[in-house]
Each structure stands twice: as C-alpha cells, then as structure tokens.
Design an enzyme around this catalytic site. Structure first.
Site, PDB file in Angstrom:
ATOM      1  N   HIS A  87       0.840  -1.212   0.000  1.00 17.92           N
ATOM      2  CA  HIS A  87       0.000   0.000   0.000  1.00 17.92           C
ATOM      3  C   HIS A  87       0.861   1.244   0.000  1.00 17.92           C
ATOM      4  O   HIS A  87       1.861   1.324   0.710  1.00 17.92           O
ATOM      5  CB  HIS A  87      -0.997  -0.003   1.160  1.00 17.92           C
ATOM      6  CG  HIS A  87      -0.423   0.024   2.546  1.00 17.92           C
ATOM      7  ND1 HIS A  87      -0.229   1.201   3.245  1.00 17.92           N
ATOM      8  CD2 HIS A  87      -0.005  -0.957   3.375  1.00 17.92           C
ATOM      9  CE1 HIS A  87       0.255   0.932   4.446  1.00 17.92           C
ATOM     10  NE2 HIS A  87       0.413  -0.371   4.550  1.00 17.92           N
ATOM     11  N   ASP A  89      -0.579   4.261   0.533  1.00 15.68           N
ATOM     12  CA  ASP A  89      -1.150   5.289   1.419  1.00 15.68           C
ATOM     13  C   ASP A  89      -0.473   5.205   2.779  1.00 15.68           C
ATOM     14  O   ASP A  89       0.121   4.182   3.136  1.00 15.68           O
ATOM     15  CB  ASP A  89      -2.670   5.129   1.564  1.00 15.68           C
ATOM     16  CG  ASP A  89      -3.090   3.849   2.284  1.00 15.68           C
ATOM     17  OD1 ASP A  89      -2.499   2.787   2.019  1.00 15.68           O
ATOM     18  OD2 ASP A  89      -4.021   3.906   3.123  1.00 15.68           O
ATOM     19  N   ASP A 120       6.084   1.682   6.600  1.00 16.42           N
ATOM     20  CA  ASP A 120       4.677   1.284   6.466  1.00 16.42           C
ATOM     21  C   ASP A 120       4.000   2.136   5.411  1.00 16.42           C
ATOM     22  O   ASP A 120       3.374   3.115   5.724  1.00 16.42           O
ATOM     23  CB  ASP A 120       3.989   1.428   7.835  1.00 16.42           C
ATOM     24  CG  ASP A 120       2.576   0.883   7.852  1.00 16.42           C
ATOM     25  OD1 ASP A 120       2.169   0.235   6.884  1.00 16.42           O
ATOM     26  OD2 ASP A 120       1.862   1.131   8.853  1.00 16.42           O
ATOM     27  N   GLU A 154      -5.208   1.097   2.456  1.00 19.71           N
ATOM     28  CA  GLU A 154      -4.980   0.098   3.507  1.00 19.71           C
ATOM     29  C   GLU A 154      -5.177   0.699   4.881  1.00 19.71           C
ATOM     30  O   GLU A 154      -5.762   0.073   5.771  1.00 19.71           O
ATOM     31  CB  GLU A 154      -3.561  -0.494   3.391  1.00 19.71           C
ATOM     32  CG  GLU A 154      -3.365  -1.797   4.140  1.00 19.71           C
ATOM     33  CD  GLU A 154      -3.066  -1.641   5.628  1.00 19.71           C
ATOM     34  OE1 GLU A 154      -3.182  -2.623   6.362  1.00 19.71           O
ATOM     35  OE2 GLU A 154      -2.721  -0.513   6.061  1.00 19.71           O
ATOM     36  N   GLU A 155      -4.705   1.915   5.071  1.00 24.33           N
ATOM     37  CA  GLU A 155      -4.751   2.523   6.412  1.00 24.33           C
ATOM     38  C   GLU A 155      -6.160   2.961   6.803  1.00 24.33           C
ATOM     39  O   GLU A 155      -6.386   3.400   7.932  1.00 24.33           O
ATOM     40  CB  GLU A 155      -3.785   3.709   6.501  1.00 24.33           C
ATOM     41  CG  GLU A 155      -2.308   3.353   6.255  1.00 24.33           C
ATOM     42  CD  GLU A 155      -1.688   2.497   7.355  1.00 24.33           C
ATOM     43  OE1 GLU A 155      -2.397   2.079   8.280  1.00 24.33           O
ATOM     44  OE2 GLU A 155      -0.464   2.242   7.263  1.00 24.33           O
ATOM     45  N   HIS A 428       3.039   4.543  12.383  1.00 25.98           N
ATOM     46  CA  HIS A 428       1.860   5.283  12.880  1.00 25.98           C
ATOM     47  C   HIS A 428       2.231   6.344  13.918  1.00 25.98           C
ATOM     48  O   HIS A 428       1.352   6.882  14.573  1.00 25.98           O
ATOM     49  CB  HIS A 428       0.784   4.343  13.475  1.00 25.98           C
ATOM     50  CG  HIS A 428       0.191   3.391  12.480  1.00 25.98           C
ATOM     51  ND1 HIS A 428      -1.055   2.821  12.631  1.00 25.98           N
ATOM     52  CD2 HIS A 428       0.660   2.913  11.302  1.00 25.98           C
ATOM     53  CE1 HIS A 428      -1.316   2.041  11.605  1.00 25.98           C
ATOM     54  NE2 HIS A 428      -0.279   2.072  10.788  1.00 25.98           N
TER      55      HIS A 428
END
Ligand code: BES
Ligand code: ZN
Length: 461
Positions: A87, A89, A120, A154-155, A428
């Site tokens: 991903h 995003d 990520d 995805e997030e 994150h």
C-alpha cells in the site's frame, strides 16, 4: 548471487534510495480527504516506478475511493504467478511537532530514512519493485510471472479492495501473494508471519444538555457526559485484563500447546521490552505471556477521547458532550461483524438514562492464521536463509492486514508475509523510519524469493 547482479545492486544503491525518497515526499494520507490529489499523485509516481522497473500493462485503476496501481510481467510460461501486494497510502503525520525532521521531507540519519510511510509501507513494497528491476536489468527476464497490486486505502480499512479483487478476478489470477507490510522479529532475525489479528473499531458519543454549562451553577444536578463516558469505558474490562462483553471470547481459538512452546523459545525478553518502551510496568490479560497477548489474544483499547476543557489552566465547565474511540483487536475465529454487534449492544446497555448515546461501528477486518507447511512458505524460508544466513522464525503479529483473508477467499491464493521493517521503527507515530540496510537486504531477499518460488508448482491449492 552472481557478481554481475551484486554489481548492478551496488551501482543502483543511491538511485533506488532516491526513488524511495521520491515516494516518501508525497503526503499520501488516505484518511484526509483534502489530500486526495496527493494520494493520486503518489499512485502516479508508483506507476512510473513500476514502468521504470520493466513491468507492463501498468495502470492507475480507479475505485470508488483511492486508486489501485497495477502492473505485470508474464513472460515465464509454466512458472507460477506471484502477486505482490502493498500500500502506498500512509497514516496522518500528526502530532507533527514531535517529528525531528519534517514527515514528508525524507531525511537520512544513522543509516535510516525518516519519513511518514518509510516502513509502512512504501519502503517495504518498493523492495519487490526494485528486485524485479534488478533481475530484469541484470538477467533479462524473471524466473516467475509477477503481478503487482499496490493500493491506496490500507490505512482506512481497504474498503474498496475486496470489490476490486472480485471485479478483476481474472486479471489478478495468481498462485500466491507476497506481502511485505510487517516487521522482522528483531534486527538480524528474519521472520515469516503466519497470523495477524483482526479489528473492530467504534466511536461512542454521549450527549447531555444542549450546551456546556457552568459547573458550579449546574454541577451536581445535571449529568456529565465526561464522567459517564469514563464510567462506561471502565466497565468494559476487569482488573485481570478480561474484556467484559458477553460472548466476546466465545469464538476465540485457543493457542496450540506447540505454539506456546515455540513463542516461549523465541529470543524475547519481557523486561527488555518493558524498558525499551519506558513504561513502569506491562499490562494485559492474566495467564498469557507478552508475545501471546500481542499475537493471539483479543484486546479492547481506547484510541482517543475528547471532552470538555483541555486548554491551559482551569475553566469551570460542565461539558455537554464526550466522545471516545475504541478498538478491539480480534483473533481467529472471531467475526468482526458479530463482535461489532456484541460490543454495540453491550455498550448501549451500559448507558445511563441521564445521557443520550450514539454507538457506531466504524470499520473492521478479520484476523488471519495460515497453515505453515505450504511449499511456497518453505520456498520463502529458503530464500530468507540464503540472504540472512539463518532460517526465519515463524511468528504472528498483533497488527492487522484484513485484505490477506480476502486474497485467500476471493483469489484463492496463500499469503507469504515477509516483513523487512522493525517494530521499533515508529509506524503510525512521529519519527517513522526504515533502516536502509534492511531496504537493500529486502531487495536481495526478494530476488532470491522469486528464484525459489519458480520451483513451486503452479496451481497448488
Ligand atoms: N502494516 C500495518 C500492519 C502491521 C504492522 C502488521 C506491524 C504487522 C506488523 C498496516 O499498515 C496497518 O497499520 N494496518 C492497520 C489496519 C486497519 C486500519 C484496518 C492496523 O493494524 O491498525
Ligand atoms: Zn502497512
């Protein structure tokens, strides 16, 4: 690996990193609707890089939300087709003031690149793109067929990807899906993931009077949603860490004794883990180790709360609203919809008659657990061992990649989850980063992986 390939990788080191930095400089925050143009710009940059790597039929494909980037190379007749998922995003960057360098200005310190999305997942899916590029440049063709699906949601729960998989079943037909969106067990200790937790996410809003009130004039006689929301949340777990939602544990698959023994044998020190996080003591469900709690037990956590006066100093106010965001990590065989219904009903039953409540399930996803004896996983283990000089450990993870289950159920492909990140790379959080050594190691591992997967018969269940 032949000297010519090594040379190519050495020669391209800086340019591969520059391509990564290019992706990292685009704020593709999927949850922020004002950033939709940036998300699309990032999709176009991914497409450019897929083309540069030598993939064909590269396309930015629209969905009801952010686009999916697709690319393929199908010149290995009779060989398996490897789908690569990732991903592009990223999570929001806030609190932005806690970043050492700006989140969308990739900055290298101490061999690590700092930027939102570094580990990520931009730095991780790119590993496979660069492996394809390096193989095509140094040997002309790939040992397997490949298809890339890099998504932009995805997030925020991949809400349009399952329909996309259903809609493009033929285009995406493959023998296995390779995903790098997780961590190695520890620096130098590679791992293969065979389990992920699922998710059920909630928002609860409590409302009292029509507006905030003077806490002296009205306090004591008028309900306080702030207090009630604390009381409500406090009733969701007992002192031993058990979640008090009736039926919540009914479908939880218990750990196998062999799994418990394996986890206990992993080089993991709970005290070191505690000290590394700088918490006075660890927390969790009685009767389980830290790894068991993180990988194989469900949770209920407060993600955020909003209520009343939070500015400097004191303001005597009785707030009229309170909000809390709660999430449950789920384990096989808990069903997100069933859990959402149980949690909602239970929370609603706890609301006192003095306030109004709105309990909403926001999104969710299934947990995943895979058999560990598929030949594709064994091939992956061999590739990893060739690069790292030691076999991978088989682990589960506490995070969620709900689409893995859809890949299995819709496309009927087993997931090969090999992470090149590290869990302390602040995903994150502020100062997210990725070790560039692991980025390059990932590229070499991915090349070996494609080579090893060429030996797995196509069409296996
Ligand atoms: N890459 C993570 C998931 C992850 C992290 C797996 C570490 C294994 C180890 C992924 O991008 C993520 O954060 N997913 C969300 C899913 C949610 C939004 C449905 C998560 O786990 O919170
Ligand atoms: Zn991710």
């Amino acid at each position: 690996m032949p000297a010519s390939v090594q040379e190519y990788l050495e020669e391209k080191r800086a340019s591969f990193e520059a391509d990564l930095f290019e992706l990292l400089s685009i704020p593709s925050v999927s949850t922020d609707s004002t950033r939709a143009p940036e998300v699309r710009r990032c999709a176009r940059e991914v497409a450019r890089q897929l083309r540069e790597a030598g993939l064909t039929k590269v396309e930015v494909m629209d969905t009801a939300g952010h686009p999916v980037v697709y690319g393929e190379r199908l010149n290995a007749p009779g060989k398996p087709t490897v789908l690569v998922y990732g991903h592009y995003d990223v999570q929001p960057e806030d609190p932005v003031e806690l970043w050492t360098s700006p989140p969308f200005k990739p900055t290298v310190r101490d061999g690590k690149v700092y930027a939102r999305g570094a580990t990520d997942d931009k730095g991780q899916f790119l590993v496979h793109v660069k492996a394809v590029q390096a193989m095509l440049a140094s040997r002309g063709e790939l040992p397997v067929n490949v298809k890339f699906v890099i998504e932009g949601e995805e997030e925020i729960g991949s809400r349009n990807l399952a329909p996309f998989l259903r809609q493009h079943k033929d285009l995406l037909k493959a023998d296995m899906v390779v995903i790098s969106d997780s961590a190695m067990f520890a620096p130098g200790i590679p791992s293969i993931l065979y389990g992920l937790r699922g998710l059920a996410y909630f928002q609860i809003d409590l409302t009292g009077a029509d507006s905030d009130l003077h806490s002296g004039v009205f306090g004591g006689a008028v309900p306080n949603p702030g207090f009630e929301i604390c009381r409500l949340v406090a009733r969701l777990k007992d002192a031993s860490g058990r979640i008090l939602i009736p039926g919540f544990y009914d479908k939880v698959r218990e750990l196998e004794p062999e799994e418990r023994a394996e986890y206990a044998a992993l080089p993991f020190d709970e005290e070191e883990f505690r000290a590394g996080l700088n918490v006075p003591a660890l927390d969790g469900e009685e009767g389980y180790t830290v790894l068991e709690r993180r990988w194989a037990r469900p949770t209920l956590e407060v993600n955020g709360m909003l209520c009343g006066f939070t500015g400097e100093g004191a303001k005597t106010v009785l707030p009229n609203k309170a909000m809390v965001k709660i999430s449950c990590r789920l384990v096989p065989d808990q069903e997100p919809e069933e859990i959402a219904a149980l949690v909602k009903a239970h929370i609603e039953s706890l609301v006192p008659p003095t306030v109004r409540a709105n309990v909403r399930a926001l999104h969710g996803g299934k947990g995943w657990i895979a058999p560990r004896n598929h030949p594709a996983l064994k091939a992956a283990a061999r590739a990893i061992e060739r690069e790292f000089g030691r076999p991978p450990v088989f682990v589960r993870e506490g995070g969620s990649i709900p689409i893995v289950v859809d890949f299995e159920q819709i496309l009927r492909v087993p997931g090969i989850l090999v992470g090149f990140g590290l869990n302390d790379e602040n995903l994150h959080a502020p100062d997210e980063h990725m070790d560039l050594g692991n980025f390059h190691r990932g590229i070499r591992t991915s090349m070996l992986l494609l080579e090893e997967l060429a030996g797995v018969p196509a069409g296996l269940p």
